[in-house]
Scaffold this active site. Structure first.
Site, PDB file in Angstrom:
ATOM      1  N   GLN A 251       0.600  -1.204  -0.069  1.00 36.95           N
ATOM      2  CA  GLN A 251       0.008  -0.068   0.073  1.00 36.95           C
ATOM      3  C   GLN A 251       0.944   1.245  -0.032  1.00 36.95           C
ATOM      4  O   GLN A 251       0.444   2.448  -0.685  1.00 36.95           O
ATOM      5  CB  GLN A 251      -1.026   0.000   1.212  1.00 36.95           C
TER       6      GLN A 251
ATOM      7  N   GLU B 198       1.319  -1.199   8.369  1.00 34.43           N
ATOM      8  CA  GLU B 198       0.413  -0.393   8.852  1.00 34.43           C
ATOM      9  C   GLU B 198       0.474   0.005  10.292  1.00 34.43           C
ATOM     10  O   GLU B 198       0.710   1.165  10.997  1.00 34.43           O
ATOM     11  CB  GLU B 198      -1.080  -0.196   8.143  1.00 34.43           C
TER      12      GLU B 198
ATOM     13  N   ASP C 135       0.662   3.736   6.140  1.00 33.01           N
ATOM     14  CA  ASP C 135       0.733   3.437   4.585  1.00 33.01           C
ATOM     15  C   ASP C 135       0.592   4.686   3.649  1.00 33.01           C
ATOM     16  O   ASP C 135       1.415   5.158   2.925  1.00 33.01           O
ATOM     17  CB  ASP C 135       0.061   2.167   4.485  1.00 33.01           C
TER      18      ASP C 135
ATOM     19  N   GLY D  58      -7.895  20.476  21.235  1.00 32.88           N
ATOM     20  CA  GLY D  58      -7.310  21.744  20.782  1.00 32.88           C
ATOM     21  C   GLY D  58      -7.954  22.900  21.388  1.00 32.88           C
ATOM     22  O   GLY D  58      -8.705  23.041  22.345  1.00 32.88           O
ATOM     23  N   GLY D  59      -7.759  24.186  20.728  1.00 31.39           N
ATOM     24  CA  GLY D  59      -8.380  25.205  21.232  1.00 31.39           C
ATOM     25  C   GLY D  59      -9.687  25.601  21.236  1.00 31.39           C
ATOM     26  O   GLY D  59     -10.679  26.247  21.954  1.00 31.39           O
TER      27      GLY D  59
HETATM   28  N1  CAO Z   1      11.959  -9.812  -9.455  1.00 34.09           N
HETATM   29  C1  CAO Z   1      12.557 -10.683  -8.579  1.00 34.09           C
HETATM   30  N2  CAO Z   1      12.678 -10.399  -7.028  1.00 34.09           N
HETATM   31  C2  CAO Z   1      11.924  -9.464  -6.618  1.00 34.09           C
HETATM   32  C3  CAO Z   1      11.137  -8.873  -7.379  1.00 34.09           C
HETATM   33  C4  CAO Z   1      11.310  -8.951  -8.811  1.00 34.09           C
HETATM   34  N3  CAO Z   1      10.532  -8.219  -9.644  1.00 34.09           N
HETATM   35  N4  CAO Z   1      10.451  -7.954  -6.559  1.00 34.09           N
HETATM   36  C5  CAO Z   1      10.652  -8.313  -5.434  1.00 34.09           C
HETATM   37  N5  CAO Z   1      11.617  -9.206  -5.239  1.00 34.09           N
HETATM   38  C6  CAO Z   1      12.174  -9.821  -4.185  1.00 34.09           C
HETATM   39  C7  CAO Z   1      12.950  -8.926  -3.321  1.00 34.09           C
HETATM   40  O1  CAO Z   1      14.332  -8.620  -3.927  1.00 34.09           O
HETATM   41  C8  CAO Z   1      12.954  -9.516  -1.836  1.00 34.09           C
HETATM   42  O2  CAO Z   1      14.021 -10.666  -2.200  1.00 34.09           O
HETATM   43  P1  CAO Z   1      15.132 -10.853  -0.946  1.00 34.09           P
HETATM   44  O3  CAO Z   1      14.317 -11.091   0.420  1.00 34.09           O
HETATM   45  O4  CAO Z   1      15.774 -12.084  -1.330  1.00 34.09           O
HETATM   46  O5  CAO Z   1      15.946  -9.725  -0.821  1.00 34.09           O
HETATM   47  C9  CAO Z   1      11.693 -10.566  -2.003  1.00 34.09           C
HETATM   48  O6  CAO Z   1      11.088 -10.146  -3.237  1.00 34.09           O
HETATM   49  C10 CAO Z   1      10.679 -10.121  -0.898  1.00 34.09           C
HETATM   50  O7  CAO Z   1      10.486  -8.457  -0.750  1.00 34.09           O
HETATM   51  P2  CAO Z   1      10.120  -7.907   0.415  1.00 34.09           P
HETATM   52  O8  CAO Z   1      11.077  -8.471   1.552  1.00 34.09           O
HETATM   53  O9  CAO Z   1      10.126  -6.282   0.374  1.00 34.09           O
HETATM   54  O10 CAO Z   1       8.600  -8.336   0.688  1.00 34.09           O
HETATM   55  P3  CAO Z   1       8.105  -8.952   1.874  1.00 34.09           P
HETATM   56  O11 CAO Z   1       6.662  -9.496   1.193  1.00 34.09           O
HETATM   57  O12 CAO Z   1       8.600 -10.155   2.482  1.00 34.09           O
HETATM   58  O13 CAO Z   1       7.746  -7.703   2.954  1.00 34.09           O
HETATM   59  C11 CAO Z   1       6.907  -5.740   3.622  1.00 34.09           C
HETATM   60  C12 CAO Z   1       6.781  -6.963   2.812  1.00 34.09           C
HETATM   61  C13 CAO Z   1       5.983  -4.498   3.216  1.00 34.09           C
HETATM   62  C14 CAO Z   1       6.821  -6.005   5.029  1.00 34.09           C
HETATM   63  C15 CAO Z   1       8.370  -5.157   3.251  1.00 34.09           C
HETATM   64  O14 CAO Z   1       8.531  -4.972   2.079  1.00 34.09           O
HETATM   65  C16 CAO Z   1       8.644  -3.897   4.115  1.00 34.09           C
HETATM   66  O15 CAO Z   1       9.085  -3.841   5.341  1.00 34.09           O
HETATM   67  N6  CAO Z   1       8.554  -2.694   3.221  1.00 34.09           N
HETATM   68  C17 CAO Z   1       9.108  -1.354   3.872  1.00 34.09           C
HETATM   69  C18 CAO Z   1       7.957  -0.837   4.723  1.00 34.09           C
HETATM   70  C19 CAO Z   1       6.586  -0.552   3.926  1.00 34.09           C
HETATM   71  O16 CAO Z   1       6.590  -0.050   2.968  1.00 34.09           O
HETATM   72  N7  CAO Z   1       5.613  -1.180   4.599  1.00 34.09           N
HETATM   73  C20 CAO Z   1       4.231  -1.088   4.236  1.00 34.09           C
HETATM   74  C21 CAO Z   1       3.580  -2.140   3.248  1.00 34.09           C
HETATM   75  S1  CAO Z   1       2.030  -1.689   3.167  1.00 34.09           S
HETATM   76  O17 CAO Z   1       1.527  -2.147   4.611  1.00 34.09           O
END
Ligand code: CAO
Length: 423
Positions: free
Chosen positions: A16, A138, A167, A246-247
């Site tokens: 998101q 979030e 988010d 607030g105010g």
């Molecule tokens: N081709 C190949 N690999 C890909 C890819 C693509 N097109 N797109 C993503 N990947 C891979 C990434 O490189 C990652 O691999 P590694 O772990 O080996 O480095 C893997 O997919 C997973 O990515 P991720 O760790 O970001 O995804 P997740 O689902 O495990 O985590 C989230 C999701 C949201 C917790 C994490 O991305 C995060 O903390 N983001 C930052 C904070 C954020 O934006 N949070 C809000 C999300 S909305 O509620």
């Protein structure tokens, strides 16, 4: 013509927070190219599915006006394509878990080498420090950013809010950082790194609660109903229910029908400037001059009594009748609108804030359009892309792959099902 015409965004976002940001950039006219893992795509495509086989509303409502390319960024040919995208684009936006971009081989240093004009914009849960490696969603941000500890009632647990301030709120912050960096690039000729941490974004939105934290040093927070109730304050800003704090004191009050309708309520603000009108409307004209009621400071320890009397009056009217009666007197009130009422709201539809969108898999659905209106850059909301819908188009039109070269990329498996699409 759109405000961001000519700006290309490499959209490496998911879920998101990041997609909120790149959707805004797309609405302002940028060409947003969403890079998705072949065969999988953004995880939200298949989360909270309501129409089997179709992209979910979660995905479609956050990814309007974008193009989608399926690309495996860990495959050698995929890295080649990604490098070309970085060369071509003005902005790269990502919200991967900390370190994911580096692990792909695209550190900030490497990205700058490829394209010194590019802006790298990232959302992470926390800024630099002991939590910088944490994955965050979030509600974690709401809790870590000061919102949860100040939301809810004093005698209940901390509460998260329905508004996605962690988010979508951070997506908004990042978007502002990106357009500001684009503006600076006009003069400097250089790109830069823009980061927005979700904790910081929530904290920014909770700014007034940090104001109150410091006001505690000077004594009790008299605008909180806790003061009038004689309950001592602790060492941190307390939860204050629906007090405005607030105010201008305010509360949520019952309206006619509250017994059966969970949203038959109004917010009512006792603005000092219109106190006399409030007294007339609720049938307490004596309060205009009565000692203990006539001035705002005198009223602060009687807020429960005053709002109970106002509620006696609001309970005789529907929330819309309260609005209709109070508005001509400039008394600030607001009906508690349900999501059903909002989705049916004619006014919001007329301004394009609520829109209907056609989608080939799911049919017509309703979405929230762009909440920011630019008079010279109108927004037409277009449906979200299917997974990999524009893979071939992006490879050929944006990156210039043709003939054997295009066939090589397609055959490499780096771009998912593009082969079938090409055929
Ligand atoms: N081709 C190949 N690999 C890909 C890819 C693509 N097109 N797109 C993503 N990947 C891979 C990434 O490189 C990652 O691999 P590694 O772990 O080996 O480095 C893997 O997919 C997973 O990515 P991720 O760790 O970001 O995804 P997740 O689902 O495990 O985590 C989230 C999701 C949201 C917790 C994490 O991305 C995060 O903390 N983001 C930052 C904070 C954020 O934006 N949070 C809000 C999300 S909305 O509620």
């Amino acid at each position: 013509m759109k405000a961001l015409d000519g700006i290309k965004v490499l959209d490496f976002t998911h879920v998101q927070s990041g997609p909120t940001c790149t959707q805004l950039l797309a609405w302002f006219g940028a060409d947003v190219i969403k890079v998705e893992r072949p065969g999988v795509g953004d995880a939200t495509r298949k989360q909270l599915v309501d129409v089997p086989g179709a992209d979910s509303l979660y995905f479609t409502m956050l990814n309007h006006n974008k193009r989608s390319i399926e690309l495996n960024s860990k495959n050698e040919t995929g890295k080649e394509v990604l490098t070309k995208l970085i060369q071509t684009c003005d902005v790269l936006v990502e919200n991967f878990a900390p370190g994911a971009l580096d692990r792909m081989g695209f550190s900030w240093e490497r990205i700058q080498e490829i394209n010194p004009r590019i802006i790298l914009a990232s959302i992470k849960g926390f800024g630099p420090g002991k939590y910088e490696d944490c994955k965050v969603y979030e509600n974690v941000a709401q809790c870590a950013g000061g919102s949860a500890s100040t939301t809810g009632f004093r005698d209940g647990p901390p509460l998260v809010t329905g508004a996605q301030i962690g988010d979508s709120g951070t997506g908004l912050h990042l978007c502002l950082g990106i357009v500001t960096a684009l503006y600076q690039r006009e003069k400097s000729g250089r790109g830069q790194k823009v980061t927005a941490a979700m904790q910081d974004g929530v904290l920014n939105l909770s700014r007034v609660k940090l104001r109150d934290q410091q006001r505690l040093d000077a004594g009790p927070l008299k605008e909180y109903s806790q003061f009038g109730e004689g309950v001592p304050f602790g060492d941190a800003t307390p939860r204050a229910g629906n007090d405005s704090g607030g105010g201008q004191p305010g509360r949520i009050l019952k309206c006619k029908g509250w017994e059966t309708d969970p949203n038959a309520y109004t917010y009512f603000i006792c603005q000092a400037a219109i106190w006399e009108k409030i007294c007339d409307v609720i049938g307490e004209p004596d309060w205009k001059t009565k000692e203990g009621y006539a001035t705002p400071p005198e009223r602060l320890d009687k807020l429960n009594e005053i709002f109970a009397r106002i509620e006696e009056w609001t309970m005789t009217k529907t929330k819309f009748e309260v609005m209709d009666t109070c508005n001509p007197h400039d008394i600030p009130v607001g009906p508690i609108l349900s999501t059903k009422e909002l989705i049916e709201d004619e006014g919001l539809r007329a301004t394009g804030t609520i829109v209907d969108v056609d989608h080939p898999e799911r049919g017509r659905y309703t979405s929230v359009g762009c909440p920011i209106k630019l008079s010279d850059s109108p927004v037409e909301v277009e449906r979200s892309p299917l997974l990999g819908e524009h893979t071939i188009e992006i490879l050929s039109e944006v990156l210039g792959y043709t003939g054997e070269d295009l066939a090589r990329v397609v055959d490499s498996g780096a771009v998912g099902a593009a082969k079938q699409a090409a055929e």
